[in-house]
Design an enzyme around this catalytic site. Structure first.
Site, PDB file in Angstrom:
ATOM      1  CG  ASP A 134      -1.851   0.787   1.220  1.00 37.93           C
ATOM      2  OD1 ASP A 134      -2.161   2.564   1.258  1.00 37.93           O
ATOM      3  OD2 ASP A 134      -2.971   0.454   1.551  1.00 37.93           O
ATOM      4  CB  ILE A 135       0.944   4.559  -2.280  1.00 45.81           C
ATOM      5  CG1 ILE A 135       2.153   5.288  -2.512  1.00 45.81           C
ATOM      6  CG2 ILE A 135      -0.621   4.844  -1.914  1.00 45.81           C
ATOM      7  CD1 ILE A 135       2.122   5.639  -3.598  1.00 45.81           C
ATOM      8  CG  HIS A 146      -8.523  -3.177  -2.107  1.00 45.69           C
ATOM      9  ND1 HIS A 146      -9.407  -2.542  -3.376  1.00 45.69           N
ATOM     10  CD2 HIS A 146      -8.282  -2.817  -1.146  1.00 45.69           C
ATOM     11  CE1 HIS A 146      -9.842  -1.177  -2.423  1.00 45.69           C
ATOM     12  NE2 HIS A 146      -9.108  -0.927  -1.420  1.00 45.69           N
ATOM     13  CG  LEU A 147      -7.108  -8.986   2.294  1.00 46.45           C
ATOM     14  CD1 LEU A 147      -8.403  -8.744   3.306  1.00 46.45           C
ATOM     15  CD2 LEU A 147      -6.323 -10.365   2.313  1.00 46.45           C
ATOM     16  CG  HIS A 148      -6.537  -2.527   3.049  1.00 44.18           C
ATOM     17  ND1 HIS A 148      -5.736  -1.603   2.844  1.00 44.18           N
ATOM     18  CD2 HIS A 148      -8.036  -2.578   2.772  1.00 44.18           C
ATOM     19  CE1 HIS A 148      -6.611  -0.717   1.649  1.00 44.18           C
ATOM     20  NE2 HIS A 148      -7.785  -1.129   2.102  1.00 44.18           N
TER      21      HIS A 148
END
Length: 161
Positions: free
Chosen positions: A55-56, A124-126
């Protein structure tokens, strides 16, 4: 929130990379571009089913996004048939954590933002670890039992009925 970063080094497993976009590709989707190597983002994992990258704007020392390699809408668009995909996203997240020496899976948060609180419509899975080291803002963004964030287990349970 759900962006990507290409600067840090990590253990990489790129068993297959997509060179030509095809079915399941949304040309306007940033995550479709990333998994098809159209961006400079480092893929930590990529195969026919799922891909993973950082993740950015990391909410924890290890913050990865695990996505279907083919475009799938947000978690509200899923059905019971998507349960194996969600489980595969979680398993891939666990593998990436283990490759990066995160072995305490009790201090990890796996989850999804619930629409309309997702910045990218590609599922999207964090994966955040250690969850105990998340800062104040991250604790809000990825808050358990909130109306904007759902854990992977909660999503699987919801889809299973």
């Amino acid at each position: 929130m759900a962006e990507v970063e290409a600067t840090q080094a990590a253990q990489v497993d790129v068993s297959k990379t997509n060179s030509v976009p095809g079915e399941g590709y949304d040309k306007k989707c940033i995550f479709c571009k990333i998994v098809n190597n159209e961006m400079s983002t480092e893929l930590l994992h990529s195969d026919d089913e799922v891909s993973c990258f950082r993740d950015i704007k990391p909410g924890a020392p290890h913050h990865y996004l695990v996505v279907p390699t083919k475009h799938v809408g947000n978690c509200k668009s899923l059905t019971k048939e998507h349960v194996p995909l969600v489980k595969q996203l979680v398993e891939t997240g666990k593998e990436i954590l283990q490759k990066n020496n995160i072995t305490d899976l009790t201090d990890v948060r796996f989850g999804f933002h619930w629409p309309p609180f997702c910045s990218v419509t590609h599922l999207h899975l964090h994966v955040l670890a250690p969850a105990s080291q998340m800062g104040f803002t991250s604790r809000l963004f990825y808050k358990l039992n909130s109306y904007w964030f759902i854990t992977a287990d909660q999503l699987i349970e919801l889809l299973s009925y």
